[in-house]
Design a protein around this motif. Sequence first.
Motif, PDB file in Angstrom:
ATOM      1  N   TYR A  46       0.828  -1.201   0.000  1.00 25.94           N
ATOM      2  CA  TYR A  46       0.000   0.000   0.000  1.00 25.94           C
ATOM      3  C   TYR A  46       0.862   1.251   0.000  1.00 25.94           C
ATOM      4  N   THR A  47       0.375   2.253  -0.678  1.00 21.64           N
ATOM      5  CA  THR A  47       0.977   3.576  -0.622  1.00 21.64           C
ATOM      6  C   THR A  47      -0.097   4.554  -0.168  1.00 21.64           C
ATOM      7  N   PHE A 138       0.597   9.284  -5.503  1.00 23.18           N
ATOM      8  CA  PHE A 138       1.068   7.903  -5.521  1.00 23.18           C
ATOM      9  C   PHE A 138       2.380   7.780  -6.296  1.00 23.18           C
ATOM     10  N   MET A 139       2.447   8.393  -7.471  1.00 19.02           N
ATOM     11  CA  MET A 139       3.655   8.311  -8.271  1.00 19.02           C
ATOM     12  C   MET A 139       4.858   8.894  -7.546  1.00 19.02           C
ATOM     13  N   GLN A 140       4.655  10.028  -6.908  1.00 16.55           N
ATOM     14  CA  GLN A 140       5.747  10.661  -6.174  1.00 16.55           C
ATOM     15  C   GLN A 140       6.243   9.760  -5.045  1.00 16.55           C
ATOM     16  N   LYS A 141       5.310   9.150  -4.323  1.00 22.16           N
ATOM     17  CA  LYS A 141       5.694   8.303  -3.186  1.00 22.16           C
ATOM     18  C   LYS A 141       6.254   6.960  -3.653  1.00 22.16           C
ATOM     19  N   TRP A 142       5.725   6.449  -4.764  1.00 29.46           N
ATOM     20  CA  TRP A 142       6.250   5.172  -5.246  1.00 29.46           C
ATOM     21  C   TRP A 142       7.688   5.326  -5.709  1.00 29.46           C
ATOM     22  N   TYR A 143       7.981   6.415  -6.389  1.00 24.15           N
ATOM     23  CA  TYR A 143       9.361   6.662  -6.814  1.00 24.15           C
ATOM     24  C   TYR A 143      10.283   6.883  -5.616  1.00 24.15           C
ATOM     25  N   SER A 151      15.012   7.353 -13.036  1.00 22.18           N
ATOM     26  CA  SER A 151      15.631   7.851 -14.267  1.00 22.18           C
ATOM     27  C   SER A 151      15.222   7.050 -15.499  1.00 22.18           C
ATOM     28  N   LYS A 152      14.454   5.982 -15.304  1.00 22.07           N
ATOM     29  CA  LYS A 152      14.094   5.111 -16.421  1.00 22.07           C
ATOM     30  C   LYS A 152      12.994   5.722 -17.281  1.00 22.07           C
ATOM     31  N   SER A 183      11.437  16.506  -9.703  1.00 27.80           N
ATOM     32  CA  SER A 183      10.476  15.563 -10.272  1.00 27.80           C
ATOM     33  C   SER A 183      11.060  14.863 -11.489  1.00 27.80           C
ATOM     34  N   LYS A 184      10.968  15.511 -12.636  1.00 27.19           N
ATOM     35  CA  LYS A 184      11.539  14.998 -13.878  1.00 27.19           C
ATOM     36  C   LYS A 184      11.108  13.563 -14.183  1.00 27.19           C
ATOM     37  N   PHE A 185       9.806  13.330 -14.169  1.00 30.61           N
ATOM     38  CA  PHE A 185       9.291  12.048 -14.631  1.00 30.61           C
ATOM     39  C   PHE A 185       9.651  11.916 -16.116  1.00 30.61           C
ATOM     40  N   ASN A 186      10.291  10.818 -16.459  1.00 31.08           N
ATOM     41  CA  ASN A 186      10.840  10.654 -17.807  1.00 31.08           C
ATOM     42  C   ASN A 186       9.794  10.033 -18.737  1.00 31.08           C
TER      43      ASN A 186
END
Length: 401
Positions: A46-47, A138-143, A151-152, A183-186
Amino acid sequence: MEFQRIIFISFLFLLLGVDSSDFPMNDLITKLLGQPNVNFRQFAGYTDVDENVASQSLFYYFVEAEKDPMTQPLTIWLTGGPGCSSVGDGFRSVGPFIFTKDAHALQTKFFFLGTKNHKMLYDYNNGDDSTNNILLIFMQKWYAKYLVFKSKDLYLAGSSFAGHFVPNLANALLDDNKQFEQSKFNLKGLVLGNPMLLQKCKNLTFEANLTAFKTDAHNYSPQKLFDVFRAPCAENEQDLNLGKRVPKVSSEVDMCIPLRVEFYFNLSEVQKAFHGNRTNFIILNSTSFKYNEADKDLDMLLALQNLLQQSIPITIFSGDQDGIIPTMGTLQHLEKLAEELNIKLTKEETWSFNNKERGLKYEFGDLLKFLTVKGGNHHVTSSRPSQAFSIFKIFAINWMH
């Protein structure tokens, strides 16, 4: 064959060259009920997206790539409903396992898409904006949990009402990149299957089907909308409880897969293996998920325009036997999108897989592509998995590179 890493299903495998401290080992899945031995690793947990509200959590399931995991892109897979679980799609179509006929064990399969899925676990009123805010958190916490993947290359994919979730999340990630240096989601591209882009298309299709099947809304089976030619599974959970095998194969499609998904995920041993200790899993039922009805009718044209204007490639595919979201309705909407951006239809041709014609392909400029899938229903990844894999691997990922 190299498989992409998935985030919603994970398997037991040795990740060479990566220290285990780079992963939240408390989320490591030892082995799922009835799972064969595999050479990849899986995580689930869970996140919390709001630490003050216990019900505001997302459940994720992460599957690493089977070969060269640190060189493969990361894919997020979201499904529709709204309110159905993306994890369910991991075991009915896009993941590396299929069920045995009695739903008590798993088998590996050759074709699967690598992706990341999560389950929304809250039951209060939601809409496109609130869901998108939750997904971004969620994305921020999962990363933050999996820094090694930040970086992928990142792809967002999904089906059905993910036609709202995926473009909205993509825009949110790009906006976050502009606001915050860390941030820099690729983000490299989007892949959408039978996406809901405009609710009016669905409503018109429903009325057309009532006429075609010479019935009325009261007597019409909603399941028939998902596949206009194949009859739905007639079995039930009690049959599986009694140890019965419940395949119903029609034109190479097992229509009872959703039943086995629901049954398997509600076995206590399975929930324990998944670390699913907060709630019962609701895999395919969106009735308890209260979604803003007005948001269902939102036109996703502007969201898609914004992504194309920022040079984000978009690949859309559609099963030609879908009674909910027709291929022609989707094509017409994309033609409108191209017209708004002054993009020309640059290619219209058939596409093939294993030397057989599989559908039609339309390319609009360099960034927008639409493919139809012969014999595919609302869930192309389930009804035509090899074609879906081909689209994802060849026409989406390779094309975007």
